[in-house]
Design a protein around this motif. Sequence first.
Motif, PDB file in Angstrom:
ATOM      1  N   ILE B 112       1.038 -10.662  -2.958  1.00 55.34           N
ATOM      2  CA  ILE B 112      -0.322 -10.228  -3.593  1.00 55.34           C
ATOM      3  C   ILE B 112       0.009 -11.120  -5.394  1.00 55.34           C
ATOM      4  CG2 ILE B 112       0.886  -7.747  -4.483  1.00 55.34           C
ATOM      5  CD1 ILE B 112      -2.212  -7.003  -4.444  1.00 55.34           C
ATOM      6  N   SER B 113       1.325 -11.313  -5.864  1.00 54.59           N
ATOM      7  CA  SER B 113       1.113 -11.500  -6.733  1.00 54.59           C
ATOM      8  C   SER B 113       0.991 -12.178  -7.055  1.00 54.59           C
ATOM      9  CB  SER B 113       2.780 -10.891  -7.265  1.00 54.59           C
ATOM     10  OG  SER B 113       3.375 -12.162  -7.592  1.00 54.59           O
ATOM     11  N   PRO B 114       1.137 -13.413  -6.236  1.00 54.92           N
ATOM     12  CA  PRO B 114       0.393 -14.427  -6.560  1.00 54.92           C
ATOM     13  C   PRO B 114      -1.196 -14.453  -6.981  1.00 54.92           C
ATOM     14  CG  PRO B 114       2.285 -15.625  -4.807  1.00 54.92           C
ATOM     15  CD  PRO B 114       1.693 -13.913  -4.816  1.00 54.92           C
ATOM     16  N   ILE B 115      -2.379 -13.814  -5.911  1.00 55.29           N
ATOM     17  CA  ILE B 115      -3.360 -14.098  -6.529  1.00 55.29           C
ATOM     18  C   ILE B 115      -3.449 -13.687  -7.929  1.00 55.29           C
ATOM     19  CG2 ILE B 115      -5.154 -12.887  -5.274  1.00 55.29           C
ATOM     20  CD1 ILE B 115      -3.623 -12.761  -2.575  1.00 55.29           C
ATOM     21  N   PHE B 116      -3.503 -12.783  -7.998  1.00 56.03           N
ATOM     22  CA  PHE B 116      -2.836 -11.635  -9.252  1.00 56.03           C
ATOM     23  C   PHE B 116      -2.628 -13.172 -10.248  1.00 56.03           C
ATOM     24  CE2 PHE B 116      -3.064  -8.517 -12.829  1.00 56.03           C
ATOM     25  CZ  PHE B 116      -1.178  -9.409 -13.034  1.00 56.03           C
ATOM     26  N   TYR B 117      -1.687 -13.671 -10.262  1.00 56.49           N
ATOM     27  CA  TYR B 117      -1.029 -14.277 -11.312  1.00 56.49           C
ATOM     28  C   TYR B 117      -2.080 -15.728 -11.329  1.00 56.49           C
ATOM     29  CZ  TYR B 117       1.572 -17.908 -13.740  1.00 56.49           C
ATOM     30  OH  TYR B 117       2.419 -18.846 -14.897  1.00 56.49           O
ATOM     31  N   GLN B 118      -2.558 -16.256  -9.704  1.00 63.15           N
ATOM     32  CA  GLN B 118      -3.276 -17.473 -10.647  1.00 63.15           C
ATOM     33  C   GLN B 118      -4.560 -17.025 -10.515  1.00 63.15           C
ATOM     34  OE1 GLN B 118      -2.868 -20.650 -10.335  1.00 63.15           O
ATOM     35  NE2 GLN B 118      -0.677 -20.353  -9.434  1.00 63.15           N
ATOM     36  N   SER B 119      -5.125 -15.794 -10.354  1.00 65.65           N
ATOM     37  CA  SER B 119      -6.820 -15.615 -10.443  1.00 65.65           C
ATOM     38  C   SER B 119      -7.456 -14.959 -12.353  1.00 65.65           C
ATOM     39  CB  SER B 119      -6.934 -14.190  -9.799  1.00 65.65           C
ATOM     40  OG  SER B 119      -7.265 -14.839  -8.510  1.00 65.65           O
ATOM     41  N   ILE B 120      -5.765 -13.797 -12.618  1.00 64.90           N
ATOM     42  CA  ILE B 120      -5.830 -13.127 -14.135  1.00 64.90           C
ATOM     43  C   ILE B 120      -5.202 -14.391 -14.966  1.00 64.90           C
ATOM     44  CG2 ILE B 120      -5.435 -11.081 -14.849  1.00 64.90           C
ATOM     45  CD1 ILE B 120      -6.465 -10.036 -12.472  1.00 64.90           C
ATOM     46  N   HIS B 126      -2.691 -18.739 -19.709  1.00 63.28           N
ATOM     47  CA  HIS B 126      -2.219 -19.869 -19.941  1.00 63.28           C
ATOM     48  C   HIS B 126      -3.724 -20.947 -20.277  1.00 63.28           C
ATOM     49  CE1 HIS B 126       1.719 -18.857 -17.629  1.00 63.28           C
ATOM     50  NE2 HIS B 126       1.109 -18.604 -18.503  1.00 63.28           N
ATOM     51  N   GLY B 127      -4.385 -20.359 -19.890  1.00 66.36           N
ATOM     52  CA  GLY B 127      -6.613 -20.575 -19.842  1.00 66.36           C
ATOM     53  C   GLY B 127      -5.868 -22.077 -19.184  1.00 66.36           C
ATOM     54  N   GLY B 128      -5.664 -21.637 -18.386  1.00 66.17           N
ATOM     55  CA  GLY B 128      -5.867 -23.196 -16.873  1.00 66.17           C
ATOM     56  C   GLY B 128      -6.228 -22.605 -16.007  1.00 66.17           C
ATOM     57  N   SER B 129      -6.260 -23.816 -14.669  1.00 64.18           N
ATOM     58  CA  SER B 129      -6.957 -23.101 -13.574  1.00 64.18           C
ATOM     59  C   SER B 129      -6.899 -22.190 -12.787  1.00 64.18           C
ATOM     60  CB  SER B 129      -8.168 -24.559 -13.090  1.00 64.18           C
ATOM     61  OG  SER B 129      -8.677 -25.253 -14.166  1.00 64.18           O
ATOM     62  N   PRO B 130      -6.815 -21.972 -11.762  1.00 62.34           N
ATOM     63  CA  PRO B 130      -6.331 -21.458 -10.517  1.00 62.34           C
ATOM     64  C   PRO B 130      -6.139 -22.396  -9.767  1.00 62.34           C
ATOM     65  CG  PRO B 130      -8.585 -19.563 -11.046  1.00 62.34           C
ATOM     66  CD  PRO B 130      -8.810 -20.623 -12.202  1.00 62.34           C
ATOM     67  N   ASN B 131      -4.483 -22.109  -9.634  1.00 65.23           N
ATOM     68  CA  ASN B 131      -4.431 -22.682  -7.736  1.00 65.23           C
ATOM     69  C   ASN B 131      -5.200 -22.710  -7.089  1.00 65.23           C
ATOM     70  OD1 ASN B 131      -3.635 -23.864  -5.439  1.00 65.23           O
ATOM     71  ND2 ASN B 131      -1.625 -24.664  -7.283  1.00 65.23           N
ATOM     72  N   GLN B 132      -6.639 -22.632  -6.045  1.00 65.02           N
ATOM     73  CA  GLN B 132      -6.936 -21.985  -5.327  1.00 65.02           C
ATOM     74  C   GLN B 132      -6.096 -22.320  -3.384  1.00 65.02           C
ATOM     75  OE1 GLN B 132      -9.316 -20.725  -5.573  1.00 65.02           O
ATOM     76  NE2 GLN B 132      -9.513 -19.943  -3.533  1.00 65.02           N
ATOM     77  N   ALA B 133      -5.283 -23.269  -3.762  1.00 68.18           N
ATOM     78  CA  ALA B 133      -4.612 -23.717  -2.599  1.00 68.18           C
ATOM     79  C   ALA B 133      -3.188 -22.630  -2.296  1.00 68.18           C
ATOM     80  CB  ALA B 133      -4.331 -25.060  -2.472  1.00 68.18           C
ATOM     81  N   ILE B 134      -2.775 -21.461  -3.230  1.00 70.75           N
ATOM     82  CA  ILE B 134      -1.485 -20.751  -3.371  1.00 70.75           C
ATOM     83  C   ILE B 134      -3.052 -19.591  -3.418  1.00 70.75           C
ATOM     84  CG2 ILE B 134      -0.860 -19.668  -5.175  1.00 70.75           C
ATOM     85  CD1 ILE B 134       0.308 -22.078  -6.886  1.00 70.75           C
ATOM     86  N   ILE B 135      -4.053 -19.432  -3.941  1.00 68.42           N
ATOM     87  CA  ILE B 135      -4.626 -18.074  -3.888  1.00 68.42           C
ATOM     88  C   ILE B 135      -5.076 -18.183  -2.383  1.00 68.42           C
ATOM     89  CG2 ILE B 135      -7.014 -16.622  -3.605  1.00 68.42           C
ATOM     90  CD1 ILE B 135      -6.550 -17.930  -6.569  1.00 68.42           C
ATOM     91  N   LYS B 180     -10.100  -6.526  -9.486  1.00 68.10           N
ATOM     92  CA  LYS B 180     -11.310  -7.036 -10.317  1.00 68.10           C
ATOM     93  C   LYS B 180     -11.201  -8.255 -10.154  1.00 68.10           C
ATOM     94  CE  LYS B 180      -9.584  -4.557 -14.373  1.00 68.10           C
ATOM     95  NZ  LYS B 180      -9.004  -4.448 -15.938  1.00 68.10           N
ATOM     96  N   THR B 181     -10.886  -8.969  -8.648  1.00 70.37           N
ATOM     97  CA  THR B 181     -11.732 -10.480  -8.711  1.00 70.37           C
ATOM     98  C   THR B 181     -12.206 -10.597  -7.086  1.00 70.37           C
ATOM     99  OG1 THR B 181      -9.367 -10.549  -7.776  1.00 70.37           O
ATOM    100  CG2 THR B 181      -8.847 -10.772  -8.920  1.00 70.37           C
ATOM    101  N   PRO B 182     -12.656 -11.914  -6.645  1.00 69.65           N
ATOM    102  CA  PRO B 182     -13.570 -11.329  -4.866  1.00 69.65           C
ATOM    103  C   PRO B 182     -12.290 -10.870  -3.906  1.00 69.65           C
ATOM    104  CG  PRO B 182     -13.743 -14.021  -6.613  1.00 69.65           C
ATOM    105  CD  PRO B 182     -12.883 -12.634  -6.860  1.00 69.65           C
ATOM    106  N   TYR B 183     -10.890 -11.234  -4.373  1.00 68.48           N
ATOM    107  CA  TYR B 183     -10.255 -10.622  -3.185  1.00 68.48           C
ATOM    108  C   TYR B 183      -9.777  -8.998  -2.891  1.00 68.48           C
ATOM    109  CZ  TYR B 183      -9.419 -15.867  -3.956  1.00 68.48           C
ATOM    110  OH  TYR B 183     -10.363 -17.257  -3.978  1.00 68.48           O
ATOM    111  N   GLY B 184     -11.080  -8.279  -3.570  1.00 70.04           N
ATOM    112  CA  GLY B 184     -10.839  -6.832  -3.561  1.00 70.04           C
ATOM    113  C   GLY B 184     -11.379  -6.766  -2.145  1.00 70.04           C
ATOM    114  N   LYS B 185     -12.437  -7.839  -1.700  1.00 67.21           N
ATOM    115  CA  LYS B 185     -13.268  -7.184  -0.294  1.00 67.21           C
ATOM    116  C   LYS B 185     -11.579  -7.568   0.673  1.00 67.21           C
ATOM    117  CE  LYS B 185     -12.676 -12.706   0.749  1.00 67.21           C
ATOM    118  NZ  LYS B 185     -13.148 -13.704   0.836  1.00 67.21           N
TER     119      LYS B 185
END
Lengths: 214, 219
Positions: B112-120, B126-135, B180-185
Amino acid sequence: MVVKVYGPIKAACPQRVLSCLLEKDVDFQILHIDLDAGDHKKPDFLLHQPFGQVPAIEDGDFKLFESRAIIRYYASKYENRGPNLLGNTLEERALVDQWLEVEAHNFNDLVYNLVLQLVILPRMGKQGDSALALTCQQKLEKVFDIYEQRLSASAYLSGDSFTLADLSHQPGIRYLVEDAGMGHLVSQRKHVNAWWDTISNRPAWKKLMELASC
Amino acid sequence: MTIKLYGVAMSTCTAKVLACLHEYGAEFELVPVNLQNGEHKQPAFLAKNPFGQIPALEDGDLTLFESRAISTYVAEKFKGSSCDLLRSQNPKEAALVKTWMEVESQQFSPAISPIFYQSIIVPILHGGSPNQAIIDESAAKLGKVLDVYEKKLSSSKYLAGDFYSLADLHHLTYIYYLMKTPYGKLINERPRVKAWWEDISSRPAFKKVASGLTLGDKN
Protein backbone atom coordinates in the motif's frame (compact mmCIF):
# COMPACT_ATOMS: atom_id res chain seq x y z
CA MET A 1 5.55 -32.69 21.01
CA VAL A 2 7.72 -32.01 18.00
CA VAL A 3 7.23 -28.69 16.22
CA LYS A 4 6.78 -29.13 12.47
CA VAL A 5 8.59 -26.43 10.49
CA TYR A 6 7.59 -26.13 6.84
CA GLY A 7 10.32 -24.70 4.63
CA PRO A 8 13.76 -25.37 3.18
CA ILE A 9 16.52 -25.42 5.81
CA LYS A 10 18.75 -23.27 3.60
CA ALA A 11 16.28 -20.37 3.29
CA ALA A 12 16.67 -17.28 5.47
CA CYS A 13 13.24 -17.04 7.08
CA PRO A 14 13.02 -20.70 8.13
CA GLN A 15 16.56 -20.33 9.53
CA ARG A 16 15.37 -17.46 11.72
CA VAL A 17 12.84 -19.83 13.30
CA LEU A 18 15.21 -22.81 13.52
CA SER A 19 17.90 -20.74 15.22
CA CYS A 20 15.36 -19.77 17.88
CA LEU A 21 14.12 -23.34 18.35
CA LEU A 22 17.72 -24.56 18.74
CA GLU A 23 18.49 -21.79 21.27
CA LYS A 24 15.50 -22.95 23.28
CA ASP A 25 16.22 -26.67 22.80
CA VAL A 26 12.82 -27.30 21.26
CA ASP A 27 12.51 -30.47 19.20
CA PHE A 28 11.50 -29.88 15.63
CA GLN A 29 10.96 -31.70 12.36
CA ILE A 30 11.62 -29.95 9.08
CA LEU A 31 9.14 -30.58 6.30
CA HIS A 32 11.00 -29.54 3.19
CA ILE A 33 9.22 -27.22 0.77
CA ASP A 34 10.70 -27.13 -2.73
CA LEU A 35 10.60 -23.45 -3.68
CA ASP A 36 12.02 -24.11 -7.16
CA ALA A 37 9.12 -26.48 -7.84
CA GLY A 38 6.66 -23.87 -6.55
CA ASP A 39 5.44 -26.06 -3.67
CA HIS A 40 4.81 -22.95 -1.58
CA LYS A 41 2.15 -21.70 -4.00
CA LYS A 42 0.17 -24.95 -4.12
CA PRO A 43 -3.22 -25.27 -2.40
CA ASP A 44 -1.90 -27.70 0.25
CA PHE A 45 0.71 -25.27 1.43
CA LEU A 46 -1.57 -22.22 1.19
CA LEU A 47 -3.63 -23.83 3.97
CA HIS A 48 -0.59 -23.37 6.21
CA GLN A 49 0.43 -19.96 4.91
CA PRO A 50 -2.15 -18.06 2.82
CA PHE A 51 0.50 -15.68 1.40
CA GLY A 52 2.45 -18.62 -0.06
CA GLN A 53 5.70 -18.00 1.82
CA VAL A 54 7.96 -20.03 4.10
CA PRO A 55 8.14 -20.79 6.97
CA ALA A 56 4.98 -21.99 8.66
CA ILE A 57 4.83 -24.09 11.82
CA GLU A 58 2.47 -26.62 13.35
CA ASP A 59 2.72 -27.32 17.06
CA GLY A 60 0.05 -29.90 17.80
CA ASP A 61 -3.16 -28.11 16.82
CA PHE A 62 -1.59 -24.70 16.81
CA LYS A 63 -0.47 -23.17 13.51
CA LEU A 64 1.50 -19.99 12.96
CA PHE A 65 3.30 -18.20 10.16
CA GLU A 66 5.52 -15.06 9.80
CA SER A 67 9.00 -15.93 11.13
CA ARG A 68 9.23 -12.95 13.49
CA ALA A 69 5.86 -13.81 15.08
CA ILE A 70 6.98 -17.44 15.45
CA ILE A 71 10.22 -16.54 17.22
CA ARG A 72 8.36 -14.16 19.55
CA TYR A 73 5.93 -16.96 20.42
CA TYR A 74 8.62 -19.52 21.24
CA ALA A 75 10.82 -17.02 23.08
CA SER A 76 7.79 -16.30 25.24
CA LYS A 77 6.51 -19.89 25.57
CA TYR A 78 9.93 -21.08 26.76
CA GLU A 79 10.92 -17.90 28.51
CA ASN A 80 12.38 -19.77 31.45
CA ARG A 81 14.37 -22.26 29.39
CA GLY A 82 17.77 -21.48 27.91
CA PRO A 83 18.84 -17.89 27.15
CA ASN A 84 16.34 -15.08 27.75
CA LEU A 85 15.74 -13.82 24.24
CA LEU A 86 13.09 -11.25 25.12
CA GLY A 87 14.51 -9.04 27.87
CA ASN A 88 13.33 -8.80 31.47
CA THR A 89 11.79 -5.41 32.13
CA LEU A 90 9.14 -3.67 30.05
CA GLU A 91 11.81 -1.26 28.79
CA GLU A 92 14.24 -4.04 27.83
CA ARG A 93 11.49 -5.82 25.92
CA ALA A 94 10.62 -2.60 24.10
CA LEU A 95 14.23 -2.20 22.97
CA VAL A 96 14.26 -5.81 21.69
CA ASP A 97 11.09 -5.02 19.74
CA GLN A 98 12.60 -1.80 18.41
CA TRP A 99 15.66 -3.53 16.96
CA LEU A 100 13.54 -6.38 15.59
CA GLU A 101 11.55 -3.70 13.76
CA VAL A 102 14.80 -2.15 12.52
CA GLU A 103 15.84 -5.52 11.12
CA ALA A 104 12.46 -5.93 9.44
CA HIS A 105 12.16 -2.42 8.00
CA ASN A 106 15.63 -0.91 7.62
CA PHE A 107 17.79 -3.96 7.00
CA ASN A 108 15.90 -6.93 5.54
CA ASP A 109 14.70 -5.45 2.22
CA LEU A 110 18.16 -4.17 1.36
CA VAL A 111 19.77 -7.55 2.06
CA TYR A 112 17.00 -9.41 0.26
CA ASN A 113 17.33 -7.32 -2.89
CA LEU A 114 21.10 -7.41 -2.85
CA VAL A 115 21.19 -11.20 -2.47
CA LEU A 116 18.47 -11.61 -5.10
CA GLN A 117 20.48 -9.66 -7.68
CA LEU A 118 23.93 -11.02 -6.86
CA VAL A 119 23.22 -14.62 -5.89
CA ILE A 120 19.71 -15.97 -6.50
CA LEU A 121 19.05 -14.71 -10.04
CA PRO A 122 22.46 -15.78 -11.36
CA ARG A 123 21.94 -19.22 -9.76
CA MET A 124 18.74 -19.46 -11.77
CA GLY A 125 20.65 -18.57 -14.93
CA LYS A 126 19.20 -15.03 -15.05
CA GLN A 127 20.82 -11.63 -15.16
CA GLY A 128 20.94 -9.70 -11.87
CA ASP A 129 20.51 -5.92 -11.83
CA SER A 130 23.94 -4.65 -10.81
CA ALA A 131 22.81 -1.03 -10.51
CA LEU A 132 20.11 -2.03 -8.03
CA ALA A 133 22.62 -4.19 -6.16
CA LEU A 134 24.96 -1.23 -5.87
CA THR A 135 22.19 1.05 -4.57
CA CYS A 136 21.28 -1.56 -1.93
CA GLN A 137 24.91 -1.92 -0.96
CA GLN A 138 25.32 1.85 -0.50
CA LYS A 139 22.20 2.04 1.65
CA LEU A 140 23.36 -0.98 3.66
CA GLU A 141 26.67 0.79 4.35
CA LYS A 142 24.70 3.58 6.05
CA VAL A 143 22.62 1.10 8.04
CA PHE A 144 25.76 -0.71 9.19
CA ASP A 145 27.25 2.64 10.23
CA ILE A 146 24.27 3.06 12.57
CA TYR A 147 24.75 -0.48 13.88
CA GLU A 148 28.45 0.27 14.44
CA GLN A 149 27.52 3.31 16.51
CA ARG A 150 24.95 1.29 18.48
CA LEU A 151 27.30 -1.64 19.10
CA SER A 152 30.02 0.65 20.39
CA ALA A 153 27.67 1.38 23.31
CA SER A 154 26.46 -2.18 24.02
CA ALA A 155 27.60 -5.69 23.19
CA TYR A 156 24.31 -6.58 21.49
CA LEU A 157 21.72 -4.51 19.67
CA SER A 158 19.19 -4.11 22.47
CA GLY A 159 21.64 -4.19 25.39
CA ASP A 160 24.14 -6.46 27.05
CA SER A 161 22.56 -9.79 26.19
CA PHE A 162 21.85 -11.76 23.03
CA THR A 163 18.16 -11.44 22.15
CA LEU A 164 15.73 -12.01 19.29
CA ALA A 165 16.92 -8.69 17.83
CA ASP A 166 20.40 -10.14 17.19
CA LEU A 167 19.08 -13.60 16.28
CA SER A 168 16.84 -12.15 13.60
CA HIS A 169 19.90 -10.86 11.73
CA GLN A 170 21.79 -14.15 11.64
CA PRO A 171 20.44 -15.58 8.33
CA GLY A 172 20.69 -12.30 6.38
CA ILE A 173 24.23 -11.53 7.49
CA ARG A 174 25.31 -15.08 6.69
CA TYR A 175 24.03 -14.59 3.13
CA LEU A 176 25.90 -11.28 2.84
CA VAL A 177 29.18 -12.64 4.16
CA GLU A 178 29.25 -16.15 2.69
CA ASP A 179 27.26 -15.99 -0.53
CA ALA A 180 27.16 -12.40 -1.77
CA GLY A 181 30.80 -11.40 -1.30
CA MET A 182 29.76 -8.54 1.00
CA GLY A 183 31.81 -9.60 4.04
CA HIS A 184 33.62 -6.26 4.03
CA LEU A 185 30.41 -4.53 5.18
CA VAL A 186 30.91 -6.42 8.44
CA SER A 187 34.68 -6.83 8.68
CA GLN A 188 35.44 -3.14 8.08
CA ARG A 189 33.42 -2.13 11.14
CA LYS A 190 35.13 -3.08 14.39
CA HIS A 191 32.06 -3.46 16.62
CA VAL A 192 29.82 -4.98 13.94
CA ASN A 193 32.60 -7.45 13.19
CA ALA A 194 32.97 -8.45 16.85
CA TRP A 195 29.20 -8.78 17.20
CA TRP A 196 28.88 -10.95 14.09
CA ASP A 197 31.78 -13.08 15.29
CA THR A 198 30.05 -13.63 18.60
CA ILE A 199 26.55 -14.33 17.32
CA SER A 200 27.69 -16.60 14.50
CA ASN A 201 29.68 -18.72 16.93
CA ARG A 202 26.75 -19.48 19.18
CA PRO A 203 26.33 -23.27 19.49
CA ALA A 204 22.71 -23.12 18.27
CA TRP A 205 23.69 -21.26 15.09
CA LYS A 206 26.62 -23.55 14.46
CA LYS A 207 24.36 -26.57 14.89
CA LEU A 208 21.96 -25.09 12.34
CA MET A 209 24.79 -24.52 9.88
CA GLU A 210 25.81 -28.13 10.32
CA LEU A 211 22.26 -29.36 9.67
CA ALA A 212 21.97 -27.09 6.64
CA SER A 213 25.13 -28.39 5.06
CA CYS A 214 23.94 -31.98 4.75
CA MET B 1 5.89 11.85 33.97
CA THR B 2 4.15 12.29 30.66
CA ILE B 3 5.03 10.33 27.55
CA LYS B 4 6.41 12.53 24.76
CA LEU B 5 5.75 11.44 21.18
CA TYR B 6 7.85 13.21 18.55
CA GLY B 7 6.18 13.33 15.15
CA VAL B 8 3.37 14.93 13.17
CA ALA B 9 -0.35 14.19 13.38
CA MET B 10 -0.76 13.79 9.61
CA SER B 11 1.95 11.13 9.32
CA THR B 12 0.76 7.53 8.97
CA CYS B 13 3.36 6.15 11.38
CA THR B 14 2.92 8.84 14.06
CA ALA B 15 -0.87 8.49 13.84
CA LYS B 16 -0.62 4.73 14.27
CA VAL B 17 0.91 5.35 17.70
CA LEU B 18 -1.60 8.13 18.49
CA ALA B 19 -4.46 5.69 17.87
CA CYS B 20 -2.93 3.26 20.36
CA LEU B 21 -2.35 5.97 22.98
CA HIS B 22 -5.99 7.07 22.64
CA GLU B 23 -7.29 3.49 22.93
CA TYR B 24 -5.52 3.22 26.29
CA GLY B 25 -6.45 6.74 27.39
CA ALA B 26 -2.76 7.38 28.03
CA GLU B 27 -1.56 10.88 28.81
CA PHE B 28 0.99 12.13 26.33
CA GLU B 29 2.34 15.20 24.63
CA LEU B 30 2.75 15.32 20.85
CA VAL B 31 5.96 17.23 20.12
CA PRO B 32 5.95 18.41 16.51
CA VAL B 33 8.98 17.70 14.31
CA ASN B 34 9.49 20.12 11.43
CA LEU B 35 9.99 17.79 8.49
CA GLN B 36 10.04 20.61 5.92
CA ASN B 37 13.09 22.07 7.65
CA GLY B 38 14.74 18.66 7.88
CA GLU B 39 14.58 18.62 11.66
CA HIS B 40 14.37 14.79 11.60
CA LYS B 41 17.84 14.63 10.03
CA GLN B 42 19.47 16.96 12.57
CA PRO B 43 21.70 15.67 15.39
CA ALA B 44 19.15 16.40 18.14
CA PHE B 45 16.56 14.15 16.51
CA LEU B 46 19.09 11.57 15.31
CA ALA B 47 19.98 11.11 18.97
CA LYS B 48 16.40 9.84 19.43
CA ASN B 49 16.21 7.85 16.16
CA PRO B 50 19.50 7.31 14.33
CA PHE B 51 17.52 6.40 11.19
CA GLY B 52 16.09 9.94 11.09
CA GLN B 53 12.43 8.89 10.91
CA ILE B 54 9.33 9.85 12.89
CA PRO B 55 7.92 8.94 15.33
CA ALA B 56 10.12 8.60 18.38
CA LEU B 57 8.93 8.29 21.97
CA GLU B 58 10.41 9.40 25.27
CA ASP B 59 9.11 8.00 28.54
CA GLY B 60 11.32 8.95 31.44
CA ASP B 61 14.73 7.43 30.66
CA LEU B 62 13.48 5.32 27.80
CA THR B 63 13.78 6.51 24.20
CA LEU B 64 12.18 4.33 21.53
CA PHE B 65 11.66 4.46 17.79
CA GLU B 66 9.86 2.26 15.19
CA SER B 67 6.10 2.87 15.41
CA ARG B 68 5.15 -0.78 15.88
CA ALA B 69 7.65 -1.23 18.74
CA ILE B 70 6.28 1.97 20.31
CA SER B 71 2.63 0.89 20.06
CA THR B 72 3.52 -2.52 21.52
CA TYR B 73 5.31 -0.78 24.41
CA VAL B 74 2.26 1.40 25.09
CA ALA B 75 -0.02 -1.65 25.02
CA GLU B 76 2.28 -3.56 27.40
CA LYS B 77 2.72 -0.60 29.73
CA PHE B 78 -0.99 0.02 30.13
CA LYS B 79 -2.12 -3.59 30.10
CA GLY B 80 -4.47 -4.49 32.89
CA SER B 81 -6.79 -1.63 32.01
CA SER B 82 -10.04 -2.47 30.28
CA CYS B 83 -8.30 -2.17 26.93
CA ASP B 84 -6.52 -5.33 25.71
CA LEU B 85 -5.00 -4.97 22.29
CA LEU B 86 -2.28 -7.61 22.71
CA ARG B 87 -4.26 -10.44 24.40
CA SER B 88 -1.25 -11.02 26.68
CA GLN B 89 -3.14 -13.33 29.06
CA ASN B 90 -3.70 -15.91 26.36
CA PRO B 91 -0.41 -16.97 24.70
CA LYS B 92 -2.04 -18.40 21.58
CA GLU B 93 -4.22 -15.34 21.00
CA ALA B 94 -1.17 -13.17 21.66
CA ALA B 95 0.77 -15.13 19.02
CA LEU B 96 -2.03 -14.66 16.47
CA VAL B 97 -2.01 -10.91 17.16
CA LYS B 98 1.74 -10.90 16.55
CA THR B 99 1.31 -12.92 13.35
CA TRP B 100 -1.18 -10.45 11.86
CA MET B 101 0.97 -7.54 13.03
CA GLU B 102 3.75 -9.11 10.97
CA VAL B 103 1.37 -9.54 8.02
CA GLU B 104 0.57 -5.81 8.16
CA SER B 105 4.27 -5.05 8.37
CA GLN B 106 5.58 -7.50 5.74
CA GLN B 107 2.71 -7.96 3.26
CA PHE B 108 0.25 -5.10 3.54
CA SER B 109 2.39 -2.01 4.08
CA PRO B 110 4.91 -2.72 1.31
CA ALA B 111 1.97 -3.06 -1.11
CA ILE B 112 0.00 0.00 0.00
CA SER B 113 2.77 2.48 0.75
CA PRO B 114 3.83 3.09 -2.89
CA ILE B 115 0.18 3.90 -3.73
CA PHE B 116 0.08 6.38 -0.83
CA TYR B 117 3.46 7.83 -1.77
CA GLN B 118 2.68 8.28 -5.48
CA SER B 119 -0.92 9.45 -5.04
CA ILE B 120 -0.52 11.77 -2.09
CA ILE B 121 3.09 12.58 -1.19
CA VAL B 122 4.49 13.09 -4.70
CA PRO B 123 1.87 15.59 -5.91
CA ILE B 124 1.35 17.40 -2.61
CA LEU B 125 4.78 17.55 -1.04
CA HIS B 126 7.00 17.30 -4.11
CA GLY B 127 4.74 18.95 -6.71
CA GLY B 128 5.36 16.04 -9.06
CA SER B 129 3.27 13.63 -11.11
CA PRO B 130 2.35 10.21 -9.79
CA ASN B 131 4.09 7.25 -11.41
CA GLN B 132 1.11 5.26 -12.65
CA ALA B 133 3.16 2.13 -13.39
CA ILE B 134 4.23 1.92 -9.75
CA ILE B 135 0.68 2.53 -8.57
CA ASP B 136 -0.73 -0.16 -10.87
CA GLU B 137 1.87 -2.71 -9.78
CA SER B 138 1.24 -1.98 -6.11
CA ALA B 139 -2.54 -2.02 -6.54
CA ALA B 140 -2.27 -5.51 -8.03
CA LYS B 141 -0.16 -6.70 -5.06
CA LEU B 142 -2.47 -5.03 -2.55
CA GLY B 143 -5.46 -6.69 -4.21
CA LYS B 144 -3.91 -10.12 -3.65
CA VAL B 145 -3.16 -9.34 0.00
CA LEU B 146 -6.71 -8.10 0.52
CA ASP B 147 -8.05 -11.31 -1.07
CA VAL B 148 -6.34 -13.19 1.79
CA TYR B 149 -7.90 -10.76 4.28
CA GLU B 150 -11.35 -11.23 2.72
CA LYS B 151 -11.06 -14.97 3.27
CA LYS B 152 -9.69 -14.61 6.81
CA LEU B 153 -12.49 -12.23 7.78
CA SER B 154 -15.06 -14.84 6.80
CA SER B 155 -13.96 -16.90 9.81
CA SER B 156 -13.33 -14.16 12.37
CA LYS B 157 -14.60 -10.66 12.99
CA TYR B 158 -11.13 -9.15 13.20
CA LEU B 159 -7.78 -10.26 11.83
CA ALA B 160 -6.39 -12.20 14.80
CA GLY B 161 -9.74 -13.49 16.06
CA ASP B 162 -13.06 -12.18 17.28
CA PHE B 163 -11.39 -9.35 19.16
CA TYR B 164 -10.00 -5.99 18.05
CA SER B 165 -6.22 -5.91 18.46
CA LEU B 166 -3.10 -3.99 17.53
CA ALA B 167 -3.05 -6.08 14.34
CA ASP B 168 -6.21 -4.29 13.14
CA LEU B 169 -5.16 -0.90 14.54
CA HIS B 170 -1.89 -0.86 12.59
CA HIS B 171 -3.87 -0.81 9.32
CA LEU B 172 -5.96 2.26 10.13
CA THR B 173 -3.83 5.13 8.93
CA TYR B 174 -2.76 3.81 5.54
CA ILE B 175 -6.30 2.66 4.70
CA TYR B 176 -7.69 6.04 5.76
CA TYR B 177 -5.47 7.74 3.21
CA LEU B 178 -6.16 5.07 0.56
CA MET B 179 -9.87 5.86 0.82
CA LYS B 180 -9.09 9.43 -0.28
CA THR B 181 -7.76 8.05 -3.59
CA PRO B 182 -9.54 6.12 -6.35
CA TYR B 183 -7.83 2.98 -4.95
CA GLY B 184 -10.25 2.94 -2.05
CA LYS B 185 -12.20 0.68 -4.40
CA LEU B 186 -9.79 -2.13 -3.42
CA ILE B 187 -11.41 -2.00 0.03
CA ASN B 188 -14.96 -1.31 -1.13
CA GLU B 189 -14.99 -4.19 -3.62
CA ARG B 190 -14.43 -6.74 -0.86
CA PRO B 191 -17.51 -6.91 1.38
CA ARG B 192 -15.90 -8.35 4.51
CA VAL B 193 -12.83 -6.13 4.24
CA LYS B 194 -15.15 -3.16 3.75
CA ALA B 195 -17.25 -4.10 6.81
CA TRP B 196 -14.09 -4.57 8.87
CA TRP B 197 -12.76 -1.19 7.76
CA GLU B 198 -16.06 0.53 8.62
CA ASP B 199 -15.99 -1.10 12.05
CA ILE B 200 -12.40 -0.29 12.99
CA SER B 201 -12.49 3.24 11.58
CA SER B 202 -15.59 4.11 13.60
CA ARG B 203 -13.82 3.52 16.92
CA PRO B 204 -13.73 6.75 18.99
CA ALA B 205 -9.96 6.49 19.49
CA PHE B 206 -9.41 6.46 15.74
CA LYS B 207 -11.84 9.29 15.08
CA LYS B 208 -9.67 11.51 17.30
CA VAL B 209 -6.66 10.61 15.15
CA ALA B 210 -8.44 10.82 11.79
CA SER B 211 -9.11 14.52 12.23
CA GLY B 212 -5.32 15.05 12.05
CA LEU B 213 -4.81 12.99 8.88
CA THR B 214 -5.13 16.02 6.65
CA LEU B 215 -2.70 15.32 3.82
CA GLY B 216 -4.47 15.75 0.53
CA ASP B 217 -7.35 17.76 1.98
CA LYS B 218 -8.27 20.86 0.08
CA ASN B 219 -8.34 23.91 2.35
